[in-house]
Write a protein that holds these residues in place. Structure first.
Motif, PDB file in Angstrom:
ATOM      1  N   ASN A   1       0.837  -1.196   0.000  1.00  0.00           N
ATOM      2  CA  ASN A   1       0.000   0.000   0.000  1.00  0.00           C
ATOM      3  C   ASN A   1       0.877   1.254   0.000  1.00  0.00           C
ATOM      4  O   ASN A   1       0.602   2.216  -0.713  1.00  0.00           O
ATOM      5  CB  ASN A   1      -0.900   0.013   1.235  1.00  0.00           C
ATOM      6  CG  ASN A   1      -1.710   1.287   1.367  1.00  0.00           C
ATOM      7  OD1 ASN A   1      -2.602   1.549   0.581  1.00  0.00           O
ATOM      8  ND2 ASN A   1      -1.388   2.109   2.360  1.00  0.00           N
TER       9      ASN A   1
ATOM     10  N   ASP B   1       3.994  -0.510   5.211  1.00  0.00           N
ATOM     11  CA  ASP B   1       2.762  -1.209   5.583  1.00  0.00           C
ATOM     12  C   ASP B   1       2.815  -1.673   7.037  1.00  0.00           C
ATOM     13  O   ASP B   1       1.782  -1.762   7.705  1.00  0.00           O
ATOM     14  CB  ASP B   1       2.518  -2.393   4.644  1.00  0.00           C
ATOM     15  CG  ASP B   1       2.029  -1.931   3.267  1.00  0.00           C
ATOM     16  OD1 ASP B   1       2.004  -0.716   3.016  1.00  0.00           O
ATOM     17  OD2 ASP B   1       1.672  -2.788   2.439  1.00  0.00           O
TER      18      ASP B   1
ATOM     19  N   GLU C   1      -3.636  -2.525   9.503  1.00  0.00           N
ATOM     20  CA  GLU C   1      -4.630  -3.054   8.570  1.00  0.00           C
ATOM     21  C   GLU C   1      -4.025  -3.233   7.183  1.00  0.00           C
ATOM     22  O   GLU C   1      -4.454  -4.101   6.425  1.00  0.00           O
ATOM     23  CB  GLU C   1      -5.837  -2.118   8.491  1.00  0.00           C
ATOM     24  CG  GLU C   1      -5.531  -0.722   8.004  1.00  0.00           C
ATOM     25  CD  GLU C   1      -6.740   0.194   8.029  1.00  0.00           C
ATOM     26  OE1 GLU C   1      -7.528   0.168   7.063  1.00  0.00           O
ATOM     27  OE2 GLU C   1      -6.905   0.919   9.025  1.00  0.00           O
ATOM     28  N   MET C   2      -3.026  -2.423   6.832  1.00  0.00           N
ATOM     29  CA  MET C   2      -2.415  -2.544   5.512  1.00  0.00           C
ATOM     30  C   MET C   2      -1.529  -3.790   5.417  1.00  0.00           C
ATOM     31  O   MET C   2      -1.454  -4.429   4.383  1.00  0.00           O
ATOM     32  CB  MET C   2      -1.605  -1.282   5.175  1.00  0.00           C
ATOM     33  CG  MET C   2      -2.468  -0.073   4.934  1.00  0.00           C
ATOM     34  SD  MET C   2      -3.744  -0.399   3.676  1.00  0.00           S
ATOM     35  CE  MET C   2      -4.795   1.036   3.882  1.00  0.00           C
TER      36      MET C   2
ATOM     37  N   ARG D   1      -3.933  -6.557   5.098  1.00  0.00           N
ATOM     38  CA  ARG D   1      -4.472  -6.599   3.735  1.00  0.00           C
ATOM     39  C   ARG D   1      -3.501  -7.303   2.793  1.00  0.00           C
ATOM     40  O   ARG D   1      -3.905  -8.119   1.952  1.00  0.00           O
ATOM     41  CB  ARG D   1      -4.732  -5.174   3.230  1.00  0.00           C
ATOM     42  CG  ARG D   1      -5.266  -5.118   1.793  1.00  0.00           C
ATOM     43  CD  ARG D   1      -5.049  -3.757   1.156  1.00  0.00           C
ATOM     44  NE  ARG D   1      -3.640  -3.431   1.002  1.00  0.00           N
ATOM     45  CZ  ARG D   1      -2.890  -3.849  -0.005  1.00  0.00           C
ATOM     46  NH1 ARG D   1      -3.381  -4.649  -0.931  1.00  0.00           N
ATOM     47  NH2 ARG D   1      -1.615  -3.497  -0.082  1.00  0.00           N
ATOM     48  N   LEU D   2      -2.221  -7.002   2.942  1.00  0.00           N
ATOM     49  CA  LEU D   2      -1.201  -7.626   2.101  1.00  0.00           C
ATOM     50  C   LEU D   2      -1.223  -9.142   2.289  1.00  0.00           C
ATOM     51  O   LEU D   2      -1.214  -9.904   1.311  1.00  0.00           O
ATOM     52  CB  LEU D   2       0.178  -7.062   2.454  1.00  0.00           C
ATOM     53  CG  LEU D   2       1.348  -7.456   1.560  1.00  0.00           C
ATOM     54  CD1 LEU D   2       1.211  -6.810   0.186  1.00  0.00           C
ATOM     55  CD2 LEU D   2       2.671  -7.033   2.190  1.00  0.00           C
TER      56      LEU D   2
ATOM     57  N   SER E   1      -3.713 -10.932   3.361  1.00  0.00           N
ATOM     58  CA  SER E   1      -4.979 -11.438   2.838  1.00  0.00           C
ATOM     59  C   SER E   1      -4.927 -11.612   1.318  1.00  0.00           C
ATOM     60  O   SER E   1      -5.405 -12.613   0.776  1.00  0.00           O
ATOM     61  CB  SER E   1      -6.111 -10.480   3.213  1.00  0.00           C
ATOM     62  OG  SER E   1      -7.333 -10.889   2.639  1.00  0.00           O
ATOM     63  N   GLU E   2      -4.333 -10.648   0.637  1.00  0.00           N
ATOM     64  CA  GLU E   2      -4.236 -10.730  -0.830  1.00  0.00           C
ATOM     65  C   GLU E   2      -3.360 -11.896  -1.258  1.00  0.00           C
ATOM     66  O   GLU E   2      -3.657 -12.573  -2.246  1.00  0.00           O
ATOM     67  CB  GLU E   2      -3.711  -9.413  -1.401  1.00  0.00           C
ATOM     68  CG  GLU E   2      -4.721  -8.282  -1.345  1.00  0.00           C
ATOM     69  CD  GLU E   2      -4.318  -7.120  -2.236  1.00  0.00           C
ATOM     70  OE1 GLU E   2      -3.633  -7.337  -3.254  1.00  0.00           O
ATOM     71  OE2 GLU E   2      -4.675  -5.982  -1.903  1.00  0.00           O
TER      72      GLU E   2
ATOM     73  N   LYS F   1      -5.380 -15.092  -0.747  1.00  0.00           N
ATOM     74  CA  LYS F   1      -6.426 -15.235  -1.766  1.00  0.00           C
ATOM     75  C   LYS F   1      -5.867 -15.798  -3.052  1.00  0.00           C
ATOM     76  O   LYS F   1      -6.464 -16.656  -3.695  1.00  0.00           O
ATOM     77  CB  LYS F   1      -7.096 -13.876  -2.028  1.00  0.00           C
ATOM     78  CG  LYS F   1      -8.104 -13.457  -0.979  1.00  0.00           C
ATOM     79  CD  LYS F   1      -8.714 -12.107  -1.320  1.00  0.00           C
ATOM     80  CE  LYS F   1      -9.658 -11.628  -0.224  1.00  0.00           C
ATOM     81  NZ  LYS F   1     -10.170 -10.265  -0.497  1.00  0.00           N
TER      82      LYS F   1
END
Length: 245
Positions: free
Chosen positions: A96, A103, A230-231, A234-235, A237-238, A241
């Motif tokens: 991010n 991050d 949270e960033m 998020r990293l 999580s991506e 996925k």
């Protein structure tokens, strides 16, 4: 020092691999990516340090040569944090902020380690560095000579905690536009190079008169284990996925 592979060697290695692979830069951030690897699970994916951003991007551009292998590419935005990354890199997971260190820093929770007096010094140092750094951003955007790698420890005066005047004169410093300055002030945890941010913080939290001293690595660990942003989540999580897709 670990042996760095060439682009050709990395591509050939990937051609012979069968385990889902997460390719990362890994020059200075191996420790951080090891934490990510632990969270993802070493049985789910192999994290592969490429030895630098340029190498990773060159490997990405040759991904058709190992298209039967599931590969996830993770890279620091670097200067793409100031401009949009080219569309040809849309399949890359970007940080991010400027780097993965940003991050981790995001949200500024790590600054809670500063005492009231230290916070004053930190903010004075940061404000001065932001003004200088905004000048470099404007140079970058105008396609002039720029540098985001000048180390705060070398630039900041130990007494005044501002950027040294002789350095500003040397680079023909001009006060940046107010819009640029305000944007960086509001988003310094995203827009200022992570190594520089941690250097400003470490400069204070490792001071010789401080009873408890912190290194950059200990601050990174604090960010990861007690102030996980949270960033950074998020990293992670991506990456998960794409591994599960």
């Amino acid at each position: 020092m670990a042996l760095e592979l060439t682009v050709d060697e990395i591509v050939e290695t990937l051609k012979r691999s069968s385990l889902t692979t997460v390719l990362v830069e890994g020059v200075d951030d191996v420790m951080i990516y090891r934490w990510l690897e632990h969270e993802v699970g070493i049985n789910n994916a192999n994290f592969f340090p490429c030895g630098g951003r340029d190498t990773l991007l060159k490997v990405f551009e040759r991904r058709d040569e190992f298209k039967n292998l599931k590969c996830i590419f993770v890279a620091d935005k670097d200067t793409f944090v100031y401009i949009n990354p080219p569309e040809k890199y849309n399949d890359i997971i970007w940080t991010n902020g400027y780097s993965i260190e940003n991050d981790l820093y995001y949200g500024k929770g790590i600054e809670q380690l500063l005492s009231i007096d230290e916070k004053k010094i930190f903010l004075k140092s940061l404000d001065s560095f932001i003004e200088y750094y905004s000048f470099e951003i404007e140079n970058f955007l105008a396609e002039k000579e720029f540098s985001f790698r000048n180390h705060p420890q070398h630039l900041l005066c130990d007494i005044q905690h501002t950027i040294k005047q002789d350095f500003l004169e040397q680079i023909n410093f001009v006060k940046p536009d107010t819009t640029t300055l305000n944007k960086v002030k509001e988003n310094y945890d995203i827009l200022i190079r992570g190594k520089s941010l941690f250097a400003i913080l470490t400069r204070i939290l490792s001071h010789k008169k401080r009873p408890i001293k912190h290194s950059k690595n200990s601050l990174l660990e604090h960010c990861y284990k007690t102030h996980k942003s949270e960033m950074f989540a998020r990293l992670l999580s991506e990456i998960n996925k794409k591994i599960s897709a």
